[in-house]
Design an enzyme around this catalytic site. Sequence first.
Site, short mmCIF file in Angstrom:
data_model
loop_
_atom_site.label_atom_id
_atom_site.label_comp_id
_atom_site.label_asym_id
_atom_site.label_seq_id
_atom_site.Cartn_x
_atom_site.Cartn_y
_atom_site.Cartn_z
N LYS A 1 49.85 37.84 41.07
CA LYS A 1 51.03 38.47 40.56
C LYS A 1 51.23 37.63 39.41
O LYS A 1 51.47 36.48 39.51
CB LYS A 1 51.88 38.52 41.52
CG LYS A 1 52.83 39.72 41.62
CD LYS A 1 53.80 39.87 42.84
CE LYS A 1 54.93 40.79 42.65
NZ LYS A 1 55.88 40.57 43.87
N LEU A 2 51.48 38.40 38.08
CA LEU A 2 51.85 37.68 36.93
C LEU A 2 53.29 38.42 36.45
O LEU A 2 53.22 39.45 36.35
CB LEU A 2 50.80 37.75 35.96
CG LEU A 2 49.39 37.26 36.25
CD1 LEU A 2 48.55 37.63 35.22
CD2 LEU A 2 49.65 35.71 36.46
#
Length: 221
Positions: A83-84
């Site tokens: 997750k960015l």
Amino acid sequence: MRFFIDTANIEEIKEIAKWGVLSGVTTNPSLIAKEGKDFKKVVGEICEIVDGDISAEVICTDPEGMIKEGKEIAKWHKNVVIKLPTIPSGLEACKALSKENIKVNMTLCFSVNQALLCASAGAKYVSPFVGRLDDINQDGIMLIKDLATVFKVQNIKTEILSASIRNPLHVIESARAGADVATIPYKVFKQMIQHPLTDKGLEKFLNDWNEAMLKKTAVTA
Ligand code: G3P
């Protein structure tokens, strides 16, 4: 629309997983911090419970750091999705990780343009935050609708992961708007299954049954 649970609490995940409705789990640094446990250990435990995409978020904000951290976290389990945050360095890291077949979920997305950029950078998921848009007087569900329309017109394969869901109506509206996945807090799952007429109806079925059985026993005695 598939269901993910939005929590890092093992007991909550175990309970909802038993229902047979979970296709994945999303976590974020706030949810991990709330549990007060080691990040890697928690993600490992979650992967043992749910066989589906498990989002784990990086803490670095520079591209090199994000890529390094993302690659490291991706090694923890085959189902881990990195997750960015939806910022320029996040896009850069998304492109680099996607090229290496590491799945990416772009989080903190609040506009169609951000989502289009995430898709171009190779994201598997983009996470529009419905509740946080509602919080600032913007229509979160409208963003899901717009995204579903644009992704369909453009034949974009990135999946729309409706996030920051606060109530059962957000779930219904996300499904109606065309989200591929909704990540839902434990409390909202419990609200979704509840209906007073189900409880009342079940109580009557069981009472009628028991009364009839008592009568039958009395007659045959
Ligand atoms: O998946 C994102 C979610 O955890 C954010 O939810 O309620 O903190 O806006 P909320």
